[in-house]
Motif scaffolding. Structure first.
Motif, PDB file in Angstrom:
ATOM      1  N   TYR A 254      58.267  57.431  13.567  1.00 45.16           N
ATOM      2  CA  TYR A 254      57.626  55.782  13.011  1.00 45.16           C
ATOM      3  C   TYR A 254      57.226  55.862  11.375  1.00 45.16           C
ATOM      4  CZ  TYR A 254      57.807  55.140  18.325  1.00 45.16           C
ATOM      5  OH  TYR A 254      58.724  55.241  19.274  1.00 45.16           O
TER       6      TYR A 254
ATOM      7  N   GLN B  53      55.220  47.947  14.374  1.00 47.07           N
ATOM      8  CA  GLN B  53      55.182  46.234  14.906  1.00 47.07           C
ATOM      9  C   GLN B  53      53.566  46.662  15.589  1.00 47.07           C
ATOM     10  OE1 GLN B  53      58.726  48.711  14.984  1.00 47.07           O
ATOM     11  NE2 GLN B  53      58.677  46.692  13.439  1.00 47.07           N
ATOM     12  N   ARG B  54      52.915  47.639  15.302  1.00 51.17           N
ATOM     13  CA  ARG B  54      51.657  47.446  16.021  1.00 51.17           C
ATOM     14  C   ARG B  54      51.465  47.636  17.515  1.00 51.17           C
ATOM     15  NH1 ARG B  54      47.544  48.857  13.364  1.00 51.17           N
ATOM     16  NH2 ARG B  54      46.347  47.485  14.735  1.00 51.17           N
ATOM     17  N   ARG B  55      53.280  48.950  18.013  1.00 50.78           N
ATOM     18  CA  ARG B  55      53.316  48.572  19.629  1.00 50.78           C
ATOM     19  C   ARG B  55      52.472  50.176  19.756  1.00 50.78           C
ATOM     20  NH1 ARG B  55      59.294  47.821  19.912  1.00 50.78           N
ATOM     21  NH2 ARG B  55      59.454  48.882  17.916  1.00 50.78           N
TER      22      ARG B  55
END
Length: 344
Positions: A341, A322-324
């Motif tokens: 992840y 989620q590009r976190r």
């Protein structure tokens, strides 16, 4: 006791001071009057496009006119406006020449602006080649014209040292008004440099002088942050990690640098090949220090983060699906996050 002789001397001294004061005021007046009547360039200088932003006061235009080389001194501009009286510049683009006097410039800025233009968007993080392709697709240039112009910094002016080679990283990403059929590629490049100066360099000139890093190094770092961290609020954290790695002699490990010279940024096959090439100067997995230059056009948010990194305890970071952002303090934590992840 004050004698008559002393009184005469006192009176003569006061008269002398008054005369000197009057001469100084007269000299200042003459200087100002001559200044506002004198153009900064001889007759025949080509006009430039000057934009008046809606709501900008006449006084606020002075420093902008100085930056564009249209007047010599903002104080003289204020004096001109005070003498002139009412001044109502019209929002929009105006053609103004450095051959004009201040009276002629103010009259031009009160005239109707140039015809409406169409927007051309330079996307954040774009490389010079990306902007060139977009301009060509919009039929504003022949392919390669923008790249050619941006490869000659000596053709342009800026209040900061221009890099050698290309202007990659210094051409600010923004929406620019252009007129199809009258498009000048060098004018766009100059406008982008002006925007870089107005948005970032001039407001932070003193901070840059105290930073202990060159403007060019800040631009290179900012270009990586633009690609590395999607959230502007997190870029100072990433900046702190990357500068720490630079200062301690660790490779940056910024994979975006290995994409810089790809014809297509998202060409995964070509990207993986570049990652394996240990001789590639853009491969920051293997090469220490900053890459050879900026990898795209950073925004103010990235430039500020590069200039003012956030001190932190982290040495590594990664992003999940989620590009976190997930920073870590050591290699063990980083590997654990990779497994968690599924990031490799």
């Amino acid at each position: 006791m004050i004698t008559c002789v002393d009184m005469k001397r006192l009176v003569l001294g006061l008269c002398g001071l008054l005369v000197l004061g009057a001469l100084a005021l007269g000299g200042a007046y003459i200087w100002a009057e001559q200044g506002i009547r004198r153009a900064v360039a001889p007759p025949g200088a080509p006009p430039v496009e000057f934009a008046v932003v809606k709501g900008t006061t006449g006084k606020a235009l002075g420093p902008q006119l100085v930056l564009r080389g249209l007047i010599s001194d903002a104080r003289l501009w204020r004096w001109h406006l005070r003498r002139r009286g009412a001044f109502a510049p019209k929002a929009g683009r105006h053609l103004v020449s450095p051959s004009m006097t201040m009276s002629e410039i103010s009259a031009a800025l009160e005239s109707p602006p140039l015809p409406d233009d169409v927007p051309f968007v330079v996307i954040e993080g774009w490389r010079l080649r990306d902007t060139d392709e977009a301009l060509a697709a919009a039929k504003l240039i022949k392919p390669g014209a923008y790249l050619e112009a941006a490869s000659h910094p000596e053709r342009f002016t800026a209040p900061f040292p221009l890099p050698k080679g290309t202007l990659e990283g210094y051409l600010y990403p923004e929406t620019y008004g252009v007129i199809p059929g009258e498009f000048d590629v060098e004018d766009l490049v100059q406008r982008q440099l002006n925007t870089f100066a107005e948005r970032f360099y001039l407001p932070r000139k003193e901070a840059l002088s105290r930073a202990g890093r060159s403007l060019h190094d800040v631009v290179v770092m900012a270009s990586m942050l633009e690609r590395e961290e999607p959230l502007p609020t997190q870029r100072a954290v990433v900046s702190g990690i990357l500068w720490k790695r630079i200062d301690k002699g660790f490779p940056l490990g910024v994979d975006a640098t290995s994409r810089y010279e790809l014809e297509e940024w998202n060409d995964r096959k070509a990207f993986l090949k570049r990652l394996r090439d240990t001789s590639d100067p853009w491969n920051t997995r293997h090469r220490k220090g900053l890459p050879p230059g900026p990898i795209g056009s950073p925004t103010v948010a990235s430039l500020e983060a590069a200039l003012e990194p956030q001190a932190n305890e982290f040495w590594y970071y990664l992003h999940d699906a989620q590009r976190r952002l997930h920073p870590s303090r050591n290699a063990e934590e980083h590997e654990a996050l990779r497994r968690k992840y599924n990031v490799y």
